[in-house]
Design a protein around this motif. Structure first.
Motif, PDB file in Angstrom:
ATOM      1  N   GLY A  44       0.834  -1.198   0.000  1.00 34.97           N
ATOM      2  CA  GLY A  44       0.000   0.000   0.000  1.00 34.97           C
ATOM      3  C   GLY A  44       0.869   1.247   0.000  1.00 34.97           C
ATOM      4  N   ASP A  45       0.487   2.214   0.827  1.00 35.50           N
ATOM      5  CA  ASP A  45       1.256   3.452   0.904  1.00 35.50           C
ATOM      6  C   ASP A  45       2.185   3.465   2.118  1.00 35.50           C
ATOM      7  OD1 ASP A  45      -0.610   3.562   2.878  1.00 35.50           O
ATOM      8  OD2 ASP A  45      -1.386   5.556   2.378  1.00 35.50           O
ATOM      9  N   PHE A  46       2.495   2.274   2.653  1.00 37.19           N
ATOM     10  CA  PHE A  46       3.340   2.219   3.849  1.00 37.19           C
ATOM     11  C   PHE A  46       4.683   2.901   3.617  1.00 37.19           C
ATOM     12  CE2 PHE A  46       6.816   0.229   6.166  1.00 37.19           C
ATOM     13  CZ  PHE A  46       6.399   0.392   7.472  1.00 37.19           C
ATOM     14  N   TRP A  47       5.334   2.597   2.493  1.00 39.56           N
ATOM     15  CA  TRP A  47       6.689   3.114   2.279  1.00 39.56           C
ATOM     16  C   TRP A  47       6.701   4.618   2.050  1.00 39.56           C
ATOM     17  CZ3 TRP A  47      10.870   0.750   3.651  1.00 39.56           C
ATOM     18  CH2 TRP A  47      12.106   1.261   3.264  1.00 39.56           C
ATOM     19  N   GLN A  48       5.592   5.167   1.506  1.00 41.49           N
ATOM     20  CA  GLN A  48       5.541   6.613   1.315  1.00 41.49           C
ATOM     21  C   GLN A  48       5.502   7.330   2.663  1.00 41.49           C
ATOM     22  OE1 GLN A  48       3.774   4.579  -0.816  1.00 41.49           O
ATOM     23  NE2 GLN A  48       5.273   5.033  -2.410  1.00 41.49           N
ATOM     24  N   ASN A  49       4.944   6.670   3.682  1.00 40.93           N
ATOM     25  CA  ASN A  49       4.817   7.295   4.998  1.00 40.93           C
ATOM     26  C   ASN A  49       5.954   6.948   5.945  1.00 40.93           C
ATOM     27  OD1 ASN A  49       2.324   8.286   4.122  1.00 40.93           O
ATOM     28  ND2 ASN A  49       1.251   6.452   4.802  1.00 40.93           N
ATOM     29  N   ASN A  50       6.663   5.862   5.669  1.00 43.19           N
ATOM     30  CA  ASN A  50       7.705   5.421   6.603  1.00 43.19           C
ATOM     31  C   ASN A  50       8.772   4.659   5.843  1.00 43.19           C
ATOM     32  OD1 ASN A  50       9.256   4.561   8.711  1.00 43.19           O
ATOM     33  ND2 ASN A  50       7.690   3.333   9.685  1.00 43.19           N
ATOM     34  N   ARG A  51       9.914   5.277   5.622  1.00 38.18           N
ATOM     35  CA  ARG A  51      10.976   4.656   4.826  1.00 38.18           C
ATOM     36  C   ARG A  51      12.031   4.023   5.732  1.00 38.18           C
ATOM     37  NH1 ARG A  51      12.005   9.252   0.148  1.00 38.18           N
ATOM     38  NH2 ARG A  51       9.994   9.071  -0.857  1.00 38.18           N
TER      39      ARG A  51
ATOM     40  N   ASP B  62      11.013  -0.981  10.341  1.00 36.30           N
ATOM     41  CA  ASP B  62       9.559  -0.837  10.509  1.00 36.30           C
ATOM     42  C   ASP B  62       8.800  -1.642   9.462  1.00 36.30           C
ATOM     43  OD1 ASP B  62       9.916   0.802  12.652  1.00 36.30           O
ATOM     44  OD2 ASP B  62       9.623   2.672  11.568  1.00 36.30           O
ATOM     45  N   LEU B  63       9.352  -1.731   8.249  1.00 38.08           N
ATOM     46  CA  LEU B  63       8.710  -2.534   7.208  1.00 38.08           C
ATOM     47  C   LEU B  63       8.684  -4.016   7.611  1.00 38.08           C
ATOM     48  CD1 LEU B  63       7.511  -2.956   4.388  1.00 38.08           C
ATOM     49  CD2 LEU B  63       9.854  -3.080   3.503  1.00 38.08           C
ATOM     50  N   ILE B  64       9.777  -4.500   8.154  1.00 38.40           N
ATOM     51  CA  ILE B  64       9.840  -5.902   8.585  1.00 38.40           C
ATOM     52  C   ILE B  64       8.794  -6.155   9.673  1.00 38.40           C
ATOM     53  CG2 ILE B  64      11.299  -7.578   9.783  1.00 38.40           C
ATOM     54  CD1 ILE B  64      13.703  -6.303   8.290  1.00 38.40           C
ATOM     55  N   ARG B  65       8.676  -5.224  10.615  1.00 38.97           N
ATOM     56  CA  ARG B  65       7.652  -5.381  11.665  1.00 38.97           C
ATOM     57  C   ARG B  65       6.243  -5.268  11.079  1.00 38.97           C
ATOM     58  NH1 ARG B  65      11.987  -3.180  14.754  1.00 38.97           N
ATOM     59  NH2 ARG B  65      11.746  -1.126  13.807  1.00 38.97           N
ATOM     60  N   HIS B  66       6.063  -4.402  10.086  1.00 38.16           N
ATOM     61  CA  HIS B  66       4.764  -4.224   9.442  1.00 38.16           C
ATOM     62  C   HIS B  66       4.308  -5.532   8.774  1.00 38.16           C
ATOM     63  CE1 HIS B  66       1.595  -2.025   7.280  1.00 38.16           C
ATOM     64  NE2 HIS B  66       1.960  -2.700   6.201  1.00 38.16           N
TER      65      HIS B  66
ATOM     66  N   GLY C 179       2.184  -7.040  18.908  1.00 35.30           N
ATOM     67  CA  GLY C 179       2.709  -5.774  19.412  1.00 35.30           C
ATOM     68  C   GLY C 179       3.778  -5.180  18.529  1.00 35.30           C
ATOM     69  N   LEU C 180       3.956  -5.715  17.317  1.00 36.26           N
ATOM     70  CA  LEU C 180       5.032  -5.239  16.446  1.00 36.26           C
ATOM     71  C   LEU C 180       4.812  -3.812  15.960  1.00 36.26           C
ATOM     72  CD1 LEU C 180       5.645  -8.431  14.271  1.00 36.26           C
ATOM     73  CD2 LEU C 180       7.169  -7.463  16.002  1.00 36.26           C
ATOM     74  N   THR C 181       3.554  -3.370  15.924  1.00 40.97           N
ATOM     75  CA  THR C 181       3.275  -2.021  15.408  1.00 40.97           C
ATOM     76  C   THR C 181       3.260  -0.986  16.509  1.00 40.97           C
ATOM     77  OG1 THR C 181       0.899  -2.410  15.613  1.00 40.97           O
ATOM     78  CG2 THR C 181       1.912  -2.910  13.501  1.00 40.97           C
ATOM     79  N   LYS C 182       3.474  -1.382  17.758  1.00 36.10           N
ATOM     80  CA  LYS C 182       3.423  -0.442  18.863  1.00 36.10           C
ATOM     81  C   LYS C 182       4.824   0.031  19.213  1.00 36.10           C
ATOM     82  CE  LYS C 182       1.375  -2.846  22.000  1.00 36.10           C
ATOM     83  NZ  LYS C 182       0.687  -3.172  23.266  1.00 36.10           N
ATOM     84  N   SER C 183       4.912   1.311  19.635  1.00 29.41           N
ATOM     85  CA  SER C 183       6.187   1.859  20.090  1.00 29.41           C
ATOM     86  C   SER C 183       6.525   1.272  21.446  1.00 29.41           C
ATOM     87  CB  SER C 183       6.084   3.388  20.183  1.00 29.41           C
ATOM     88  OG  SER C 183       7.279   3.934  20.678  1.00 29.41           O
TER      89      SER C 183
END
Length: 838
Positions: free
Chosen positions: A97-104, A108-112, A149-153
C-alpha cells in the motif's frame, strides 16, 4: 566503498542491531556483500490454505526482501517464500500500500509485514487475493491470530500472546509456542555439549544470583545502555523475574522509543541539509541511549558535513556601497585634488616684474697725451660705443619682457601680459643708440600683442575656446567638461564602466550648470552614459549569478532593462539579447534550485515539471551555458521522469490497477535505456533488470486474478488461457531459471494439468451418465438394463495413467443398488471393466 555500498552496509548494521535475539523475527542476509537481499523468518501464526481447501494456522514463514535500485526512494521488493493466505499476499509479491511513502525504514517494514501475517493488518479493497479478503471479512472475530505488538512503540516480546477464544474447531492450529521452541533448542544444544545446564545445575544460591543480575541490570539502566539492557531482559528465562523488572522494562521501552523518534527526526534533518539540527538531535539520541547503534558515527558525520558546508559557503565581505552618480573614493579624491590645485594656481598668479638686465660698465683709462685733439676724439668714440652697448642691452631687456608677455598670454594672465608688454615698449623707446631695425621690430611686435583680439578679449575676461571667446570661468568649465568626456571615453574603452558612467555624469552636470559650455550633442552623451550604466548593471548581474545571489542579480538586470532603453539604436539589440540571456540564466538557476529541492524530497512529478521548464528556458542561454548547465538539467529531468514513472507504477500496483502499473513500468523501462541518466553501466543494468522483474510480477498477478475470476464464472477456456500466459511470460523472460519464478511456473503448469484433468473427468462423467446402460449390458449381459434408474457417477482416481470411474444405479421394483467400475484408457480412448481387487 561507493555511496551505494556504504548505504547497504549501514542498513545491514541497523537491522542486525534491531533484530538481534528477537524472539519472533530472524533475519538472514542471502545475497550481496554488503547484503541487498534478506530472508526474514517469522515465528508468527498466519493463515494458510491447504490443498483440500481448508484454512489453517501455521508459524515459521519466510519473506524475501530485496533492496531495489533507488532505495530508499523506492520500496523494497517483498514476496513470500511459501503459500500464505492473506488479502495482500500473492506468491509473486506483497502489497505494501502506501506504507513506504509514509515510513521509509526497513526495520519498521519488517515489523509491518509481521503484523500483516498475524492478521493485525490487512486490506479489504484492491486486494491481491479476493478470496482471502472475503474470508478475512467473514472471520473478523477470529482476528488477529496473535497480538504481536510489532506495530506499537516500545514493544516487548512478553506481549506476544495468542488471544483466548480465537480458535475455532474448523481451524487446525499448528502454531508453535516460541518459548517452548527456544527451550527445546536449548535442550538439544545441551545434549550435544554445546551449552551448559541452567544456573541451578551449577549449584549456588539462586536468590543471590537473582540479586546480582538485578543489580547489573539496574547499573546498565543508570549508564543508559538500554540496547544491551533490552537484550538482557529479553534473555530472561521463562518465569524468571528480578527485582523491579516491570519498571526496568517500561523505562527501557520508553527510552528506546524516544531515541528512535529522535534518530528519525535527525535523519530527516540530515536529508534536508540541516546538519546543525541533525547533529544536535543525534546528540540527544546518544544522551537518551548511550549504546544506540552507530550513534557516534552519525554525530561525527553530521558535524563534519556542517563544518565543510560552513567553509564552502562562508559569505564574502560586503562591497562598499557606491551611490549612483558618485565616483569611487579614489577617483573622487584625485579629482578634488586636481580642482584644488587649479584653484590654487589661479590664485597664485601674480604680476611679476622682470628684472632688468645688468648694465655693463666699462672703465676707460685714458692716458694723458700731449695731443689734446687726439684725446677728445678718443673720448667721443668711447662715449658713443658705451651708449651703443647700453642700447643693445636695453633692447635685449625689452625682448625678454616681450617673451614674458607672450607667456602670460599663453597662461591667460592678461594683466601680467599687459604689464610686461608695456614695460617692453617703454624699455625699447628709451633706447637712443642701437639697431633701429631691431627696435622697430620689437615695438611692432609689442603693439601686435597689445592690439590683438585675444588680448582685448582677455582684458575683458574672455578667452578663446574652440574658435569663440567666452568668459574665463565658463572656459574653465568647458575644459572640465572636455576632460570628463575624454576620461569617460578612455574608461569605456578599458571596460571600466563604473568610472566611465561617473565621468559621463560629471560632463552632463557641468553642461547643465553652465549654459556657456559648448556641447555638440547632449543626446550622444546621454546614450553613452546609458551604455556604460547598462554594461555596469550586466557586469554586476553576472558577478551576482556567479555567487548564486539571484535576488541581487535580478535587481541589476531590472536596472539594465531600464537603462538599455536610452542606448543608441545600434547597440540596443546586442545589449537586450545579453540582458534576456542573463534573465534566462537567473530564472533557469531559480527553477533548477526549486526542482533540486523537490528531487531531494522525492517529489518526482513536481521536480520533473520544473526541470522541463528549465530546459525550455535554457534555449535562451548562451551556447557555452547550454552545454554545461542545460546538460546537467536534462540528466536530472530524465532521472526525475524515470522516478516519477516508477512511483506512479508502484501506486497503481498497490491499488490493483495492473494495466496502469504496467504502462508506467514500461515507460520507466524505456527511460532506463537512456544513457543521459548518467548512471554507470552496472547501475543501468541493475535498474533495467529490476524494472523487468516488476513488469513480470505485475503480469503474473494480473493474469492470475483474471484466471481465478474466469474459472469462478465457469469460463474454463478463458481461465486456462490466462494461466498459460503466465507460463509463457516466465519462459520468455530472462528470469525463468530464478527460483521464485521457476516455482510459480511449475505451480501454474500443475494447475493447468489439473484443469485439463477436471475437464476430461467431467466429459467422461457426462458420457457415463448417458451410456451407463450400454456399459452395464456389455459387461453384464444378465442384467436387465430397462429397469435401471437413478445413476450416480463418481471419479475414483487414476490407475497407471487410466481414469477409474464408479457407476451406481438402482433397479426399479427391487430397490437393489448395482455398482460397477470402469477404467478409461486415454491412449486408446476405450472403456475397460474394472474389478476391485478388494
Amino acid at each position: 566503498m561507493n555511496a551505494e555500498s556504504k548505504q547497504l552496509e549501514e542498513l545491514y548494521r541497523s537491522i542486525s542491531a534491531q533484530f538481534v535475539n528477537h524472539p519472533l523475527i530472524r533475519i538472514e542476509a542471502v545475497k550481496g556483500d554488503p547484503p541487498e537481499q534478506y530472508e526474514v523468518t517469522y515465528k508468527i501464526p498466519c493463515a494458510v490454505k491447504t490443498p483440500d481447501g481448508r484454512i489453517v494456522q501455521q508459524s515459521g514463514h519466510t519473506v524475501i526482501i530485496t533492496i531495489p535500485f533507488g532505495f530508499p526512494h523506492f520500496s523494497p521488493t517483498c514476496k513470500p517464500k511459501g503459500q500464505i493466505f492473506h488479502p495482500d499476499f500473492d506468491s509473486a509479491a506483497i502489497c505494501l500500500g502506501d506504507f513506504w511513502q509514509n515510513n521509509r525504514d526497513l526495520g519498521d517494514l519488517i515489523r509491518h509485514i509481521g503484523a500483516m501475517l498475524s492478521g493485525e493488518i490487512y486490506s479489504t479493497e484492491n486486494t491481491f487475493n479476493e478470496e482471502a479478503a472475503r474470508w478475512y471479512l467473514e472471520h473478523r472475530d477470529q482476528l488477529p491470530f496473535a497480538v504481536t505488538g510489532l506495530t506499537k512503540s516500545g514493544w516487548s516480546p512478553d506481549e506476544a500472546v495468542v488471544p483466548e477464544g480465537k480458535k475455532e474447531d474448523n481451524i487446525l492450529t499448528l502454531e508453535l509456542d516460541v518459548l517452548e521452541e527456544e527451550e527445546r533448542n536449548a535442550q538439544e544444544k545441551n545434549a550435544d555439549g554445546a551449552l551448559q545446564g541452567p544456573p541451578a545445575a551449577l549449584g549456588g544460591d539462586l536468590s543471590s544470583n537473582n540479586q546480582e543480575k538485578s543489580a547489573r541490570l539496574w547499573e546498565l539502566s543508570q549508564k543508559k545502555q538500554f540496547m544491551r539492557l533490552k537484550r538482557e531482559l529479553d534473555a530472561l528465562e521463562l518465569g524468571e523475574s528480578i527485582e523491579g523488572q516491570e519498571a526496568l522494562v517500561q523505562k527501557t521501552h520508553a527510552a528506546l522509543a524516544e531515541a528512535r523518534e529522535l534518530y528519525r527526526q535527525a535523519d530527516d534533518e540530515e536529508c534536508q541539509g540541516e546538519m546543525e539540527k541533525a547533529a544536535a538531535l543525534y546528540a540527544q539520541v546518544a544522551d537518551k541511549v548511550a549504546d544506540f547503534p552507530d550513534i557516534d558515527m552519525a554525530i561525527q558525520r553530521a558535524q563534519n558535513t556542517k563544518n565543510v558546508l560552513n567553509d564552502l559557503y562562508k559569505p564574502p565581505a560586503p562591497p562598499v556601497p557606491v551611490r549612483p552618480g558618485e565616483p569611487p573614493a579614489s577617483q573622487a579624491a584625485s579629482g578634488k585634488g586636481r580642482l584644488l590645485s587649479i584653484r590654487k594656481k589661479d590664485k597664485a598668479l601674480t604680476v611679476a616684474q622682470a628684472k632688468t638686465a645688468p648694465i655693463y660698465s666699462r672703465k676707460l683709462h685714458i692716458g694723458i697725451v700731449p695731443l689734446t685733439a687726439v684725446a677728445c676724439l678718443v673720448i667721443l668714440v668711447a662715449a658713443f660705443g658705451f651708449l651703443w652697448l647700453l642700447g643693445t642691452d636695453r633692447l635685449g631687456e625689452a625682448d625678454g619682457l616681450l617673451s614674458q608677455c607672450r607667456q602670460a598670454m599663453v597662461d591667460l594672465d592678461f594683466y601680467r601680459a599687459e604689464t610686461t608688454c608695456q614695460n617692453a615698449q617703454r624699455t625699447a623707446d628709451s633706447v637712443m643708440f642701437g639697431s633701429i631695425e631691431r627696435k622697430d621690430t620689437l615695438l611692432r611686435n609689442v603693439r601686435t600683442v597689445l592690439e590683438s583680439e585675444e588680448f582685448r578679449q582677455g582684458m575683458l575676461g574672455n578667452i578663446l575656446i574652440e574658435g569663440r571667446y567666452v568668459a574665463k570661468d565658463a572656459a574653465e568649465q568647458q575644459k572640465i567638461f572636455q576632460n570628463a568626456l575624454k576620461e569617460a571615453t578612455i574608461a569605456g574603452a578599458a571596460g571600466q564602466w563604473s568610472r566611465a558612467a561617473n565621468e559621463y555624469r560629471k560632463a552632463l552636470a557641468v553642461e547643465e550648470a553652465y549654459s556657456a559650455v559648448r556641447v555638440d550633442s547632449r543626446l550622444a552623451i546621454e546614450q553613452q552614459l546609458a551604455l556604460a550604466e547598462t554594461r555596469l548593471f550586466l557586469e554586476k548581474a553576472q558577478e551576482s549569478l556567479s555567487i548564486a545571489d539571484k535576488s541581487k542579480a535580478l535587481e541589476y538586470l531590472l536596472g539594465a532593462q531600464k537603462s538599455v532603453t536610452k542606448v543608441s539604436p545600434e547597440a540596443i539589440e546586442e545589449l537586450s539579447a545579453t540582458i534576456n540571456s542573463l534573465l534566462a540564466q537567473r530564472q533557469f538557476a531559480d527553477l533548477k534550485e526549486q526542482a533540486d529541492h523537490l528531487l531531494e524530497k522525492s517529489d518526482w512529478q513536481g521536480a520533473h515539471a520544473l526541470f522541463q521548464q528549465a530546459i525550455l528556458l535554457g534555449r535562451e542561454l548562451s551556447a557555452s551555458q547550454q552545454q554545461e548547465a542545460v546538460g546537467d538539467v536534462r540528466k536530472s529531468a530524465t532521472r526525475a521522469g524515470l522516478y516519477a514513472a516508477i512511483e506512479e507504477g508502484n501506486r497503481a500496483f498497490g491499488n490493483g490497477k495492473w494495466d496502469e502499473a504496467l504502462g508506467q513500468y514500461g515507460i520507466a523501462l524505456g527511460m532506463a535505456r537512456n544513457d543521459a541518466l548518467g548512471f554507470t553501466a552496472r547501475d543501468q543494468d541493475k535498474l533495467r533488470s529490476w524494472l523487468m522483474k516488476l513488469i513480470l510480477q505485475t503480469n503474473i498477478i494480473q493474469n492470475r486474478q483474471r484466471a481465478d475470476l474466469a474459472l469462478k464464472s465457469k469460463h474454463i477456456d478463458d481461465g486456462k488461457g490466462y494461466l498459460q500466459r503466465i507460463v509463457t511470460l516466465i519462459r520468455m523472460s530472462p528470469f525463468s531459471s530464478e527460483r521464485q519464478f521457476f516455482v510459480i511456473s511449475n505451480e501454474t503448469k500443475e494447475k493447468l494439468e489439473q484443469l485439463d484433468d477436471d475437464e476430461f473427468i467431467a466429459d467422461k462423467t457426462k458420457y457415463l451418465m448417458a451410456n451407463y446402460k450400454q456399459l452395464f449390458q456389455s459387461h453384464s449381459p444378465d442384467v436387465k438394463t430397462d429397469n435401471l434408474d437413478d445413476p450416480k457417477v463418481s471419479f475414483v482416481g487414476k490407475r497407471k495413467g487410466r481414469y477409474l470411474f464408479q457407476v451406481l444405479c438402482k433397479q426399479r421394483g427391487s430397490g437393489v443398488t448395482l455398482k460397477m467400475q470402469f477404467l478409461h484408457d486415454p491412449s486408446g480412448d476405450r472403456w475397460l471393466y474394472y474389478a476391485d481387487p478388494d
